[in-house]
Scaffold this active site. Structure first.
Site, mmCIF file in Angstrom:
data_model
loop_
_atom_site.group_PDB
_atom_site.id
_atom_site.type_symbol
_atom_site.label_atom_id
_atom_site.label_comp_id
_atom_site.label_asym_id
_atom_site.label_seq_id
_atom_site.Cartn_x
_atom_site.Cartn_y
_atom_site.Cartn_z
ATOM 1 N N PHE A 58 -8.759 4.498 -5.216
ATOM 2 C CA PHE A 58 -7.969 5.538 -5.869
ATOM 3 C C PHE A 58 -6.485 5.286 -5.625
ATOM 4 O O PHE A 58 -6.021 5.252 -4.486
ATOM 5 C CB PHE A 58 -8.346 6.928 -5.347
ATOM 6 C CG PHE A 58 -7.572 8.048 -5.991
ATOM 7 C CD1 PHE A 58 -7.825 8.423 -7.302
ATOM 8 C CD2 PHE A 58 -6.580 8.725 -5.291
ATOM 9 C CE1 PHE A 58 -7.110 9.450 -7.910
ATOM 10 C CE2 PHE A 58 -5.863 9.757 -5.884
ATOM 11 C CZ PHE A 58 -6.131 10.120 -7.196
ATOM 12 N N GLY A 61 0.136 6.331 -6.054
ATOM 13 C CA GLY A 61 1.563 6.006 -5.951
ATOM 14 C C GLY A 61 1.835 4.641 -6.538
ATOM 15 O O GLY A 61 1.533 4.380 -7.710
ATOM 16 N N SER A 62 2.358 3.745 -5.728
ATOM 17 C CA SER A 62 2.725 2.423 -6.234
ATOM 18 C C SER A 62 1.522 1.612 -6.691
ATOM 19 O O SER A 62 1.669 0.684 -7.500
ATOM 20 C CB SER A 62 3.504 1.642 -5.169
ATOM 21 O OG SER A 62 2.711 1.405 -4.023
ATOM 22 N N GLU A 135 -0.787 -1.656 2.943
ATOM 23 C CA GLU A 135 -0.832 -0.200 3.076
ATOM 24 C C GLU A 135 -1.008 0.281 4.516
ATOM 25 O O GLU A 135 -0.594 1.393 4.848
ATOM 26 C CB GLU A 135 -1.972 0.363 2.217
ATOM 27 C CG GLU A 135 -1.846 0.072 0.732
ATOM 28 C CD GLU A 135 -0.673 0.795 0.087
ATOM 29 O OE1 GLU A 135 -0.237 1.836 0.630
ATOM 30 O OE2 GLU A 135 -0.196 0.308 -0.946
#
Length: 222
Positions: A58, A61-62, A135
């Site tokens: 999911f 954002g970026s 991330e």
């Protein structure tokens, strides 16, 4: 200017922004996770995966405009129980230790529209390892499998990066003055916070799921 007028403040003469109380935040020392720690985190997140089924990721954002990994299917989707916001201080990607930037995170409450990416099981591990380095470098997120409703009504369990509230880089609710200061000065390895927010707003709108709250924040503070 008359003789009675006070001299302009130095920051106004130079064009610099006035100081903002509480910024920069006192975040303490930062530490990147080791390769072993990153691998352990990834292994833990995938502990319930059978190794043969395709995975869903999911993006909120970026990842929407820069997924950085091959996908089989990209679908508009929504998760419930979490909402999107600028809740994470960024000291590398969109800021520096001296002038931290902001990036988006999922925090408790509400719901969030985004893009669900289906990743083919075969050959996925190198891509997930690269995603983890991107991330999870500082361990500020908690990888979680969230119930995700795809456009058309399909339901899948999708891997997402949720904000950890127990880390120093969690911002909580910021006022507009702080956000305005960050958008005006913060820049890191991948560019400015302002560009990051603008590109996310544009990508969400182009995908047919505009984030009104984020758009309004950008309009007030950019």
């Amino acid at each position: 200017m008359s003789a009675k007028d006070p001299d302009p403040a130095p920051e106004l003469l130079s064009g610099a922004a006035a100081p903002c109380p509480g910024y920069p935040p006192a975040l303490g020392e930062s530490r990147l996770l080791t390769e072993a720690e990153l691998q352990a985190s990834l292994d833990c997140a995938l502990s319930g995966w059978d190794g043969a089924s395709d995975l869903w990721l999911f993006g909120y954002g970026s990842l929407i405009w820069n997924p950085g990994l091959p996908t089989v299917e990209n679908v508009r989707s929504r998760v419930h129980g979490y909402h999107r916001g600028l809740y994470l201080w960024s000291r590398v990607n969109r800021g520096t230790p001296e002038q931290p930037g902001l990036v988006l995170a999922l925090d408790r409450g509400g719901s969030c529209a985004g893009v669900a990416f289906r990743l083919a099981a075969e050959g996925v591990m190198p891509h997930l390892e690269a995603l983890w380095r991107r991330e999870m470098a500082m361990g500020s997120y908690r990888p979680a499998w969230l119930p995700c409703v795809l456009a058309g009504g399909r339901r899948v369990s999708a891997l997402a990066f949720v904000m950890r509230r127990d880390v120093a880089t969690y911002t909580g609710k910021l006022n507009d003055a702080t956000v305005r200061t960050v958008l005006g000065c913060a820049s890191g390895r991948y560019g400015t916070t302002l560009d990051y927010v603008r590109r996310t707003v544009e990508a969400l709108r182009e995908s047919g799921m505009p984030d009104r709250a984020l758009e309004q924040l950008l309009a007030r503070c950019a």
